[in-house]
Scaffold this motif. Structure first.
Motif, PDB file in Angstrom:
ATOM      1  N   GLU A  40      30.073  36.275  39.296  1.00  0.00           N
ATOM      2  CA  GLU A  40      30.497  35.918  40.648  1.00  0.00           C
ATOM      3  C   GLU A  40      30.777  37.155  41.501  1.00  0.00           C
ATOM      4  OE1 GLU A  40      32.614  31.589  40.884  1.00  0.00           O
ATOM      5  OE2 GLU A  40      33.889  33.295  40.367  1.00  0.00           O
ATOM      6  N   ASP A  41      31.525  38.094  40.944  1.00  0.00           N
ATOM      7  CA  ASP A  41      31.996  39.239  41.731  1.00  0.00           C
ATOM      8  C   ASP A  41      30.942  40.320  41.916  1.00  0.00           C
ATOM      9  OD1 ASP A  41      34.363  37.894  41.768  1.00  0.00           O
ATOM     10  OD2 ASP A  41      35.464  39.296  40.491  1.00  0.00           O
ATOM     11  N   SER A  42      30.037  40.489  40.934  1.00  0.00           N
ATOM     12  CA  SER A  42      29.088  41.600  41.014  1.00  0.00           C
ATOM     13  C   SER A  42      27.789  41.225  41.715  1.00  0.00           C
ATOM     14  CB  SER A  42      28.778  42.145  39.612  1.00  0.00           C
ATOM     15  OG  SER A  42      28.176  41.149  38.806  1.00  0.00           O
ATOM     16  N   ILE A  43      27.306  39.988  41.506  1.00  0.00           N
ATOM     17  CA  ILE A  43      26.013  39.625  42.106  1.00  0.00           C
ATOM     18  C   ILE A  43      26.020  38.265  42.797  1.00  0.00           C
ATOM     19  CG2 ILE A  43      24.562  41.116  40.680  1.00  0.00           C
ATOM     20  CD1 ILE A  43      24.103  38.793  38.789  1.00  0.00           C
ATOM     21  N   GLY A  44      27.091  37.496  42.675  1.00  0.00           N
ATOM     22  CA  GLY A  44      27.219  36.251  43.419  1.00  0.00           C
ATOM     23  C   GLY A  44      26.149  35.209  43.144  1.00  0.00           C
ATOM     24  N   GLN A  45      25.689  35.137  41.897  1.00  0.00           N
ATOM     25  CA  GLN A  45      24.651  34.171  41.541  1.00  0.00           C
ATOM     26  C   GLN A  45      25.255  32.936  40.870  1.00  0.00           C
ATOM     27  OE1 GLN A  45      21.089  34.752  42.272  1.00  0.00           O
ATOM     28  NE2 GLN A  45      22.358  36.030  43.605  1.00  0.00           N
ATOM     29  N   GLU A 105      31.604  43.575  31.463  1.00  0.00           N
ATOM     30  CA  GLU A 105      32.200  42.558  32.345  1.00  0.00           C
ATOM     31  C   GLU A 105      33.653  42.893  32.687  1.00  0.00           C
ATOM     32  OE1 GLU A 105      33.548  41.013  28.316  1.00  0.00           O
ATOM     33  OE2 GLU A 105      31.997  42.322  29.155  1.00  0.00           O
ATOM     34  N   ARG A 106      34.245  43.829  31.961  1.00  0.00           N
ATOM     35  CA  ARG A 106      35.601  44.281  32.260  1.00  0.00           C
ATOM     36  C   ARG A 106      35.594  45.598  33.048  1.00  0.00           C
ATOM     37  NH1 ARG A 106      38.756  43.123  26.485  1.00  0.00           N
ATOM     38  NH2 ARG A 106      38.317  40.871  26.415  1.00  0.00           N
ATOM     39  N   ALA A 107      34.427  45.988  33.511  1.00  0.00           N
ATOM     40  CA  ALA A 107      34.292  47.227  34.284  1.00  0.00           C
ATOM     41  C   ALA A 107      33.526  46.943  35.574  1.00  0.00           C
ATOM     42  CB  ALA A 107      33.573  48.302  33.458  1.00  0.00           C
ATOM     43  N   ILE A 108      34.048  45.992  36.346  1.00  0.00           N
ATOM     44  CA  ILE A 108      33.418  45.560  37.591  1.00  0.00           C
ATOM     45  C   ILE A 108      34.173  46.082  38.813  1.00  0.00           C
ATOM     46  CG2 ILE A 108      32.717  43.536  38.948  1.00  0.00           C
ATOM     47  CD1 ILE A 108      31.099  43.954  36.405  1.00  0.00           C
ATOM     48  N   HIS A 109      35.459  46.356  38.648  1.00  0.00           N
ATOM     49  CA  HIS A 109      36.296  46.797  39.762  1.00  0.00           C
ATOM     50  C   HIS A 109      37.006  48.105  39.403  1.00  0.00           C
ATOM     51  CE1 HIS A 109      35.723  42.910  41.701  1.00  0.00           C
ATOM     52  NE2 HIS A 109      36.078  42.326  40.573  1.00  0.00           N
TER      53      HIS A 109
END
Length: 231
Positions: A22-27, A198-202
């Motif tokens: 959701e947060d990285s590519i919004g698909q 997935e824990r390294a998005i922000h």
């Protein structure tokens, strides 16, 4: 592009994976329960970390027999993208979608901290947005991340460029053979890794270096999808 996040009894990184998409590519992304045997809707299947079935017998050993993993094998044969992280990597090796096995960490302790990885192969659908040799910071959280295979398999992985990530030289956290942190199958559409992108998005979580894995998958799918549409 449609993503599936598998959920087994004992999965505990499924929400992290869902939010990363959701947060990285919004698909579009769905949770898919272990009893579901149909993955035809999905372009990429994500096998999350956790303790599937309590990690009884061996990590991932029971999950391989589920309906959904039979569908994952079929999806892999069809060329769909499959990414297994941590326990998901263990499940993929148990299902023989990837070679080798994950053993107890050489220090016999659970390790949970940031690690530095070297991108060894940036030609896969999962790594194309990275530079070859790029150093990235991705956290680990595992007790059985010590990758092992026999000499013949290791030689094959090296010769076929199937080693996707290595731990930075001198900073191997678990004793993994050849500093291996992630590998692919020969076709390059199945990747397993112990660290958690997935824990390294922000940046607020310590690193956003994992985001490129998900942008890579999307750009690879779009390129493939557009080429098929032209034909």
């Amino acid at each position: 592009m449609n993503f599936a996040v598998l959920v087994f009894p004992g999965s505990n990184c499924d929400i992290d994976m869902y939010k990363a998409i959701e947060d990285s590519i919004g698909q579009p992304v769905d949770y898919v329960w272990h009893t579901d045997g149909d993955l035809s809707k999905y372009d990429c299947i994500l096998v999350p970390g956790g303790f599937s079935y309590g990690d009884y017998l061996r990590c991932g050993a029971i999950a391989q027999f589920t309906n959904v993993m039979k569908a994952v094998v079929k999806a892999a044969e069809e060329g769909k993208y499959i990414l297994g992280i941590c326990n998901g990597f263990q499940v993929l090796t148990e299902a023989r979608l990837l070679p080798g096995a994950l053993l107890r960490n050489n220090g016999m302790k659970f390790r949970c901290h940031q690690t530095v990885l070297k991108v060894e192969n940036n030609t896969t659908a999962f790594t194309r947005d990275y530079a070859e040799g790029e150093l990235i910071t991705i956290p680990i959280a595992h007790g059985e991340g010590n990758y092992y295979c026999d000499e013949a398999t290791l030689k094959e992985l090296q010769e076929n460029n199937q080693i996707v990530f290595r731990y930075e030289a001198g900073n191997n956290p678990n004793g993994s053979l050849d500093d291996i942190a992630g590998i692919s199958n020969k076709a390059g559409n199945v990747v397993g890794m112990m660290p958690h992108p997935e824990r390294a998005i922000h940046e607020i979580l310590g690193s956003a270096d994992g985001k490129k894995m998900f942008t890579s998958i999307l750009s690879a799918w779009r390129e493939k999808h557009d080429a098929a549409a032209i034909r």
